[in-house]
Design a protein around this motif. Structure first.
Motif, PDB file in Angstrom:
ATOM      1  N   HIS A   1       3.543  -3.009  11.634  1.00 25.44           N
ATOM      2  CA  HIS A   1       3.908  -2.514  12.958  1.00 25.44           C
ATOM      3  C   HIS A   1       5.410  -2.309  13.104  1.00 25.44           C
ATOM      4  N   ARG A   2       6.185  -3.066  12.334  1.00 21.51           N
ATOM      5  CA  ARG A   2       7.644  -2.883  12.386  1.00 21.51           C
ATOM      6  C   ARG A   2       8.091  -1.682  11.560  1.00 21.51           C
ATOM      7  N   HIS A   3       7.542  -1.545  10.350  1.00 19.42           N
ATOM      8  CA  HIS A   3       8.113  -0.604   9.384  1.00 19.42           C
ATOM      9  C   HIS A   3       7.198   0.570   9.011  1.00 19.42           C
ATOM     10  N   GLY A   4       5.895   0.457   9.261  1.00 16.77           N
ATOM     11  CA  GLY A   4       5.006   1.556   8.898  1.00 16.77           C
ATOM     12  C   GLY A   4       4.690   1.603   7.423  1.00 16.77           C
ATOM     13  N   GLY A   5       4.276   2.767   6.954  1.00 18.34           N
ATOM     14  CA  GLY A   5       3.677   2.903   5.629  1.00 18.34           C
ATOM     15  C   GLY A   5       4.616   2.861   4.446  1.00 18.34           C
ATOM     16  N   GLN A   6       5.347   1.778   4.293  1.00 18.16           N
ATOM     17  CA  GLN A   6       6.266   1.652   3.165  1.00 18.16           C
ATOM     18  C   GLN A   6       5.514   1.200   1.912  1.00 18.16           C
ATOM     19  N   PRO A   7       5.915   1.692   0.740  1.00 19.72           N
ATOM     20  CA  PRO A   7       5.257   1.273  -0.509  1.00 19.72           C
ATOM     21  C   PRO A   7       5.284  -0.241  -0.712  1.00 19.72           C
ATOM     22  N   GLY A   8       6.333  -0.899  -0.243  1.00 18.33           N
ATOM     23  CA  GLY A   8       6.428  -2.347  -0.407  1.00 18.33           C
ATOM     24  C   GLY A   8       5.307  -3.082   0.319  1.00 18.33           C
ATOM     25  N   ILE A   9       4.943  -2.609   1.520  1.00 14.74           N
ATOM     26  CA  ILE A   9       3.843  -3.222   2.271  1.00 14.74           C
ATOM     27  C   ILE A   9       2.531  -2.994   1.527  1.00 14.74           C
ATOM     28  N   GLU A  10       2.344  -1.775   1.039  1.00 17.05           N
ATOM     29  CA  GLU A  10       1.140  -1.455   0.277  1.00 17.05           C
ATOM     30  C   GLU A  10       1.011  -2.353  -0.951  1.00 17.05           C
ATOM     31  N   GLU A  11       2.114  -2.528  -1.668  1.00 15.58           N
ATOM     32  CA  GLU A  11       2.085  -3.345  -2.887  1.00 15.58           C
ATOM     33  C   GLU A  11       1.791  -4.812  -2.582  1.00 15.58           C
ATOM     34  N   ARG A  12       2.388  -5.341  -1.507  1.00 13.69           N
ATOM     35  CA  ARG A  12       2.133  -6.739  -1.148  1.00 13.69           C
ATOM     36  C   ARG A  12       0.677  -6.939  -0.739  1.00 13.69           C
ATOM     37  N   ALA A  13       0.147  -6.008   0.033  1.00 19.23           N
ATOM     38  CA  ALA A  13      -1.243  -6.119   0.471  1.00 19.23           C
ATOM     39  C   ALA A  13      -2.201  -6.045  -0.714  1.00 19.23           C
ATOM     40  N   ALA A  14      -1.935  -5.133  -1.650  1.00 18.13           N
ATOM     41  CA  ALA A  14      -2.796  -5.003  -2.831  1.00 18.13           C
ATOM     42  C   ALA A  14      -2.737  -6.262  -3.690  1.00 18.13           C
ATOM     43  N   ALA A  15      -1.543  -6.846  -3.826  1.00 20.60           N
ATOM     44  CA  ALA A  15      -1.400  -8.070  -4.619  1.00 20.60           C
ATOM     45  C   ALA A  15      -2.161  -9.228  -3.983  1.00 20.60           C
ATOM     46  N   LEU A  16      -2.132  -9.316  -2.657  1.00 17.41           N
ATOM     47  CA  LEU A  16      -2.860 -10.383  -1.969  1.00 17.41           C
ATOM     48  C   LEU A  16      -4.372 -10.166  -2.053  1.00 17.41           C
ATOM     49  N   ALA A  17      -4.808  -8.902  -2.088  1.00 19.52           N
ATOM     50  CA  ALA A  17      -6.236  -8.623  -2.310  1.00 19.52           C
ATOM     51  C   ALA A  17      -6.665  -9.152  -3.669  1.00 19.52           C
ATOM     52  N   ASP A  18      -5.845  -8.919  -4.683  1.00 20.57           N
ATOM     53  CA  ASP A  18      -6.150  -9.427  -6.027  1.00 20.57           C
ATOM     54  C   ASP A  18      -6.156 -10.953  -6.049  1.00 20.57           C
ATOM     55  N   GLU A  19      -5.243 -11.557  -5.296  1.00 23.16           N
ATOM     56  CA  GLU A  19      -5.189 -13.020  -5.246  1.00 23.16           C
ATOM     57  C   GLU A  19      -6.478 -13.587  -4.641  1.00 23.16           C
ATOM     58  N   ALA A  20      -6.973 -12.936  -3.599  1.00 25.31           N
ATOM     59  CA  ALA A  20      -8.229 -13.384  -2.978  1.00 25.31           C
ATOM     60  C   ALA A  20      -9.386 -13.306  -3.965  1.00 25.31           C
ATOM     61  N   LEU A  21      -9.413 -12.243  -4.758  1.00 25.54           N
ATOM     62  CA  LEU A  21     -10.494 -12.097  -5.751  1.00 25.54           C
ATOM     63  C   LEU A  21     -10.349 -13.104  -6.878  1.00 25.54           C
ATOM     64  N   ASN A  22      -9.137 -13.396  -7.276  1.00 26.65           N
ATOM     65  CA  ASN A  22      -8.923 -14.372  -8.353  1.00 26.65           C
ATOM     66  C   ASN A  22      -9.421 -15.757  -7.958  1.00 26.65           C
TER      67      ASN A  22
END
Length: 301
Positions: A19-40
């Motif tokens: 909500h602060r920064h919008g569609g930055q690649p850094g947000i996308e990368e952090r979210a994807a990494a946390l998705a992988d962490e949940a699956l691990n």
């Protein structure tokens, strides 16, 4: 469940950053990494079915945030890849709310891509989930996004009807009901007006678009910086289309430098605003003011 609770806190951080920064690649990368962490965590040992379902739901939630960041940044091929992974995880979780989020995001993605038929089909999947019959707030969001799609498709009557129904559903929603953090963080009257602004701008109904823009800006929560930048830019377009070049330019100049230079959707809309301004009043002082202003943006970036 302690792992699930920890992931939920991280999810709230991702939502706030979006909500602060919008569609930055850094947000996308952090979210994807946390998705992988949940699956691990699924493979880390034995767990109850409740914990496994919650971990799949967390993975789907993070992946859907990565999908949204990619959509917001106009990285549509990447967004589709996130969408497919999110959909699979959501099915394994059995979580209706996260299924709604993913399919509703898909509808928005196709709308931004100029594919209203696909957008409508995806949004219908979200709207047909039984939780929309149980909770009017989910029904309202589905209808509001449907209205935005109808606007893109130039369906004036369907647009008006969808927003009337979305407003009615919102008024029927009980604020005391338990809802997921991602929904509570953004969907309110301001967001409904933001979607209406988008729809009526697409329809060329500029006075109605301006009306919804002012309503949205007056009720936006302080943390919604990305939404404020988008709404301000759309208001500038609505004013310019009504012949108010000076007011439109003054409005566009209120968009913060960070959003103007780093947010893909805002940058593109401001480029389109500049082109429309030059076409409307090619030799005016207003164009000169706008040109000097955008030069300052480029220098600051």
């Amino acid at each position: 469940m302690s792992d699930v609770n920890r992931l939920n806190k991280r999810f709230a951080e991702i939502i706030a950053s979006d909500h602060r920064h919008g569609g930055q690649p850094g947000i996308e990368e952090r979210a994807a990494a946390l998705a992988d962490e949940a699956l691990n965590l699924q493979n880390a040992g034995s767990a109850t079915q409740r914990v496994r379902s919650s971990l799949y739901a967390s993975g789907a939630a993070f992946r859907s945030s990565a999908m949204w960041a990619a959509i917001d940044g106009r990285r549509y091929d990447v967004a589709k890849a996130h969408m497919r992974e999110a959909q699979a995880l959501a099915e394994m979780s059995g979580d209706q709310a996260i299924k709604f989020r993913i399919w509703s995001h898909a509808g928005t993605m196709y709308r931004h891509m100029g594919r209203p038929a696909d957008a409508c089909a995806a949004n219908d999947v979200a709207r047909n989930l039984h939780l929309t019959r149980r909770d009017p707030l989910f029904a309202s969001l589905g209808l509001a996004r449907q209205g935005a799609i109808h606007g893109t498709a130039q369906n004036r009557t369907d647009t008006r009807r969808a927003f009337e129904q979305a407003q009615d559903a919102m008024l029927r929603a009980d604020p005391a009901d338990h809802r997921p953090v991602w929904l509570l963080a953004f969907y309110d009257q301001a967001e409904l007006d933001s979607l209406a602004l988008s729809a009526y701008l697409a329809l060329g109904d500029y006075p109605t678009a301006e009306y919804h823009a002012h309503r949205c800006l007056s009720s936006l929560r302080p943390h919604m910086l990305r939404s404020r930048a988008i709404t301000t830019t759309r208001l500038a377009h609505a004013l310019l289309a009504q012949g108010a070049a000076e007011a439109a330019t003054a409005t566009a100049m209120k968009v913060p430098i960070d959003a103007a230079t780093r947010h893909a959707r805002v940058s593109r809309m401001l480029q389109e605003f500049g082109a429309a301004l030059r076409a409307t009043a090619p030799r005016s002082t207003t164009v000169q003011v706008w040109t000097e202003h955008t030069t300052t943006w480029r220098t600051a970036a």
